[in-house]
Scaffold this motif. Structure first.
Motif, PDB file in Angstrom:
ATOM      1  N   LEU A 276       0.849  -1.204   0.000  1.00 28.45           N
ATOM      2  CA  LEU A 276       0.000   0.000   0.000  1.00 28.45           C
ATOM      3  C   LEU A 276       0.879   1.247   0.000  1.00 28.45           C
ATOM      4  CD1 LEU A 276      -2.911  -0.833   2.508  1.00 28.45           C
ATOM      5  CD2 LEU A 276      -3.040  -0.696   0.006  1.00 28.45           C
ATOM      6  N   GLN A 277       1.927   1.207   0.793  1.00 24.82           N
ATOM      7  CA  GLN A 277       2.834   2.352   0.897  1.00 24.82           C
ATOM      8  C   GLN A 277       3.484   2.679  -0.445  1.00 24.82           C
ATOM      9  OE1 GLN A 277       3.768   4.594   2.957  1.00 24.82           O
ATOM     10  NE2 GLN A 277       5.795   5.215   2.223  1.00 24.82           N
TER      11      GLN A 277
ATOM     12  N   ASP B 183       0.830   3.790  -3.097  1.00 27.80           N
ATOM     13  CA  ASP B 183       0.366   5.153  -2.815  1.00 27.80           C
ATOM     14  C   ASP B 183       1.419   6.177  -3.253  1.00 27.80           C
ATOM     15  OD1 ASP B 183      -1.743   6.685  -0.814  1.00 27.80           O
ATOM     16  OD2 ASP B 183       0.251   7.591  -0.725  1.00 27.80           O
ATOM     17  N   GLU B 184       2.666   5.911  -2.913  1.00 31.09           N
ATOM     18  CA  GLU B 184       3.743   6.843  -3.253  1.00 31.09           C
ATOM     19  C   GLU B 184       3.900   6.969  -4.778  1.00 31.09           C
ATOM     20  OE1 GLU B 184       7.675   5.691  -1.863  1.00 31.09           O
ATOM     21  OE2 GLU B 184       8.132   7.807  -1.505  1.00 31.09           O
TER      22      GLU B 184
ATOM     23  N   ARG C 113       1.038   8.935  -6.308  1.00 34.85           N
ATOM     24  CA  ARG C 113       1.211  10.352  -5.998  1.00 34.85           C
ATOM     25  C   ARG C 113       2.243  10.996  -6.910  1.00 34.85           C
ATOM     26  NH1 ARG C 113       4.567  12.305  -2.697  1.00 34.85           N
ATOM     27  NH2 ARG C 113       4.934  10.598  -1.249  1.00 34.85           N
ATOM     28  N   GLN C 114       3.367  10.313  -7.098  1.00 34.40           N
ATOM     29  CA  GLN C 114       4.448  10.892  -7.890  1.00 34.40           C
ATOM     30  C   GLN C 114       4.136  10.883  -9.389  1.00 34.40           C
ATOM     31  OE1 GLN C 114       7.758   8.529  -6.490  1.00 34.40           O
ATOM     32  NE2 GLN C 114       8.138   9.877  -4.746  1.00 34.40           N
TER      33      GLN C 114
ATOM     34  N   LYS D 156      -0.036  12.539  -9.750  1.00 37.37           N
ATOM     35  CA  LYS D 156      -0.347  13.798  -9.055  1.00 37.37           C
ATOM     36  C   LYS D 156      -1.855  14.041  -8.951  1.00 37.37           C
ATOM     37  CE  LYS D 156       4.046  15.838 -10.617  1.00 37.37           C
ATOM     38  NZ  LYS D 156       4.807  15.047  -9.618  1.00 37.37           N
TER      39      LYS D 156
ATOM     40  N   THR E  61      -5.627  14.678  -7.175  1.00 40.89           N
ATOM     41  CA  THR E  61      -6.108  15.577  -6.115  1.00 40.89           C
ATOM     42  C   THR E  61      -6.060  14.866  -4.762  1.00 40.89           C
ATOM     43  OG1 THR E  61      -7.625  16.519  -7.740  1.00 40.89           O
ATOM     44  CG2 THR E  61      -8.045  17.061  -5.426  1.00 40.89           C
ATOM     45  N   LYS E  62      -6.400  13.557  -4.773  1.00 41.10           N
ATOM     46  CA  LYS E  62      -6.445  12.772  -3.539  1.00 41.10           C
ATOM     47  C   LYS E  62      -6.324  11.309  -3.901  1.00 41.10           C
ATOM     48  CE  LYS E  62      -6.948  12.498   0.949  1.00 41.10           C
ATOM     49  NZ  LYS E  62      -6.211  11.228   0.865  1.00 41.10           N
ATOM     50  N   ILE E  63      -5.833  10.509  -2.986  1.00 38.87           N
ATOM     51  CA  ILE E  63      -5.828   9.056  -3.190  1.00 38.87           C
ATOM     52  C   ILE E  63      -6.806   8.441  -2.197  1.00 38.87           C
ATOM     53  CG2 ILE E  63      -4.446   6.933  -3.178  1.00 38.87           C
ATOM     54  CD1 ILE E  63      -1.978   8.728  -3.772  1.00 38.87           C
ATOM     55  N   ASN E  64      -7.712   7.602  -2.697  1.00 41.64           N
ATOM     56  CA  ASN E  64      -8.656   6.888  -1.822  1.00 41.64           C
ATOM     57  C   ASN E  64      -8.193   5.441  -1.690  1.00 41.64           C
ATOM     58  OD1 ASN E  64     -11.834   8.410  -2.957  1.00 41.64           O
ATOM     59  ND2 ASN E  64     -10.049   9.310  -1.947  1.00 41.64           N
ATOM     60  N   ILE E  65      -8.209   4.924  -0.476  1.00 41.85           N
ATOM     61  CA  ILE E  65      -7.823   3.531  -0.210  1.00 41.85           C
ATOM     62  C   ILE E  65      -8.962   2.886   0.565  1.00 41.85           C
ATOM     63  CG2 ILE E  65      -6.148   2.018   0.946  1.00 41.85           C
ATOM     64  CD1 ILE E  65      -4.053   4.209   0.646  1.00 41.85           C
TER      65      ILE E  65
ATOM     66  N   ARG F 120      -7.920  10.114  -7.331  1.00 39.47           N
ATOM     67  CA  ARG F 120      -9.109  10.943  -7.529  1.00 39.47           C
ATOM     68  C   ARG F 120      -8.690  12.330  -7.999  1.00 39.47           C
ATOM     69  NH1 ARG F 120     -13.668   9.546  -4.992  1.00 39.47           N
ATOM     70  NH2 ARG F 120     -14.450  10.988  -6.578  1.00 39.47           N
TER      71      ARG F 120
ATOM     72  N   PHE G 146     -16.118  13.105  -7.701  1.00 44.82           N
ATOM     73  CA  PHE G 146     -15.491  13.995  -6.718  1.00 44.82           C
ATOM     74  C   PHE G 146     -16.442  15.102  -6.291  1.00 44.82           C
ATOM     75  CE2 PHE G 146     -12.452  16.805  -4.791  1.00 44.82           C
ATOM     76  CZ  PHE G 146     -11.493  15.950  -4.284  1.00 44.82           C
ATOM     77  N   PRO G 147     -16.523  15.470  -4.991  1.00 44.15           N
ATOM     78  CA  PRO G 147     -15.718  14.965  -3.870  1.00 44.15           C
ATOM     79  C   PRO G 147     -16.368  13.789  -3.143  1.00 44.15           C
ATOM     80  CG  PRO G 147     -17.017  16.795  -3.102  1.00 44.15           C
ATOM     81  CD  PRO G 147     -17.399  16.566  -4.545  1.00 44.15           C
TER      82      PRO G 147
ATOM     83  N   GLU H 247      -1.791  12.125   2.730  1.00 48.89           N
ATOM     84  CA  GLU H 247      -1.733  10.823   2.052  1.00 48.89           C
ATOM     85  C   GLU H 247      -0.902   9.821   2.859  1.00 48.89           C
ATOM     86  OE1 GLU H 247      -3.697  10.391  -0.284  1.00 48.89           O
ATOM     87  OE2 GLU H 247      -3.774  12.102  -1.659  1.00 48.89           O
ATOM     88  N   LEU H 248      -1.205   8.535   2.676  1.00 49.70           N
ATOM     89  CA  LEU H 248      -0.499   7.463   3.374  1.00 49.70           C
ATOM     90  C   LEU H 248       1.023   7.596   3.246  1.00 49.70           C
ATOM     91  CD1 LEU H 248      -0.801   4.650   4.819  1.00 49.70           C
ATOM     92  CD2 LEU H 248      -0.657   3.627   2.547  1.00 49.70           C
ATOM     93  N   SER H 249       1.470   7.861   2.020  1.00 51.50           N
ATOM     94  CA  SER H 249       2.917   7.877   1.782  1.00 51.50           C
ATOM     95  C   SER H 249       3.598   9.156   2.263  1.00 51.50           C
ATOM     96  CB  SER H 249       3.223   7.632   0.300  1.00 51.50           C
ATOM     97  OG  SER H 249       2.487   8.520  -0.507  1.00 51.50           O
TER      98      SER H 249
ATOM     99  N   SER I  23      -9.924   5.022   3.770  1.00 52.05           N
ATOM    100  CA  SER I  23      -9.362   6.363   3.911  1.00 52.05           C
ATOM    101  C   SER I  23      -9.644   7.100   2.614  1.00 52.05           C
ATOM    102  CB  SER I  23      -7.851   6.265   4.161  1.00 52.05           C
ATOM    103  OG  SER I  23      -7.273   7.548   4.123  1.00 52.05           O
ATOM    104  N   LEU I  24     -10.604   8.018   2.646  1.00 52.09           N
ATOM    105  CA  LEU I  24     -10.987   8.753   1.429  1.00 52.09           C
ATOM    106  C   LEU I  24     -10.426  10.178   1.535  1.00 52.09           C
ATOM    107  CD1 LEU I  24     -14.672   7.436   1.036  1.00 52.09           C
ATOM    108  CD2 LEU I  24     -12.551   6.369   0.294  1.00 52.09           C
TER     109      LEU I  24
ATOM    110  N   ASN J  78     -11.651  13.075   0.524  1.00 51.66           N
ATOM    111  CA  ASN J  78     -11.868  14.002  -0.592  1.00 51.66           C
ATOM    112  C   ASN J  78     -12.400  15.344  -0.102  1.00 51.66           C
ATOM    113  OD1 ASN J  78     -11.207  11.851  -2.360  1.00 51.66           O
ATOM    114  ND2 ASN J  78     -13.305  11.088  -2.176  1.00 51.66           N
TER     115      ASN J  78
END
Lengths: 162, 162
Positions: free
Chosen positions: A80-81, A84-85, A88-89, A92, A94-98, A115, A122-123, B64-66, B100-101, B103
């Motif tokens: 997950l880590q 997620d990273e 994100r990289q 990019k 707006t948000k990550i949902n898990i 997301r 969204f949202p 974010e998680l990361s 974990s959302l 938004n």
């Protein structure tokens, strides 16, 4: 219950994790597997309107987080880590949902969902009513970035678990 | 950006985690805190129709998680594990949902939601349209069991992080 079985199991309610012929994740019909490890596999769950949507599925038939064996749990968190990273990289968002729900498919799987402010839901959550039916001008670029992400993930996932 | 700040930060995009006066989780108006640790707090998020609903909130403003620091991440996973196990044992729900959302409230928080086959939204997510408006005959018993769970959690959470 015999003494031996009590000694071997710390929790007598533990359900069987044998593969189930009636479970769509024990016997998947169609999956685009990005990476497969000893305990988990990562699949491409993207759709036209959800670029970069990923799903992490445990290989055994396990239903709840606290039923996972320790190595399965440790690998889940490492995966997950790193996922997620990477999202994100590369994307990019707006948000990550898990989320791990499994009400309809009680074989543990984790949705990892990039997301964007202009995506259809969204949202709200992606399980909520749609908020708009417009397509983002960035949609194609996001799908292309997601393909680059998917190409990098096998090496990153393998590194995360070994 | 100075050499020193580059050396100190592995990821130059890392956003500030200073408390934000406009964030409802940095400056909570009303929370029923069940347990508070160095990095995380656990709150009672139950409603009349959602017995045992819990929310785990990071104390810093992290999105974010990361972006979590390693000790924050390690404690998160230990806490999710012990909370999931306690819910399973005390409430025996049909399924546990973990999500974990963020938004609408991009300050990391995890929903931990016991679900029952006859709850208002099952088998959909709690963010979906309601499936029924009947009240389960077990509702009161579930709320009572949730109170017993909440009373046990402070000790279990403390043990999980120390």
């Amino acid at each position: 219950m015999s003494i031996l079985s009590i000694l071997m199991k710390s929790d007598k309610d533990e359900p069987s994790s044998a593969p189930r012929s009636d479970c769509g994740l024990c016997v998947p019909e169609q999956e685009t597997v990005i990476w497969r490890g000893a305990f988990w596999r990562l699949i491409d769950a993207s759709t036209a309107t959800s670029p970069g949507f990923l799903r992490l599925i445990v290989n055994r038939h396990v239903t709840e987080l606290s039923w996972l064996a320790k190595p399965e749990r440790e690998q889940l968190f490492s995966l997950l880590q790193v996922i997620d990273e990477s999202i994100r990289q590369e994307l990019k968002p707006t948000k990550i949902n898990i989320a791990s729900l499994g009400n309809q498919m009680p074989h543990m799987h984790w949705h990892i969902i990039p997301r964007w402010h202009d995506d259809p839901y969204f949202p709200q959550s992606i399980w909520s009513a749609a908020q708009r039916d417009t397509v983002s001008a960035e949609q194609d670029a996001r799908h292309q970035a997601a393909q680059r992400l998917f190409a990098k993930l096998p090496k990153l996932c393998a590194k995360a678990v070994y």
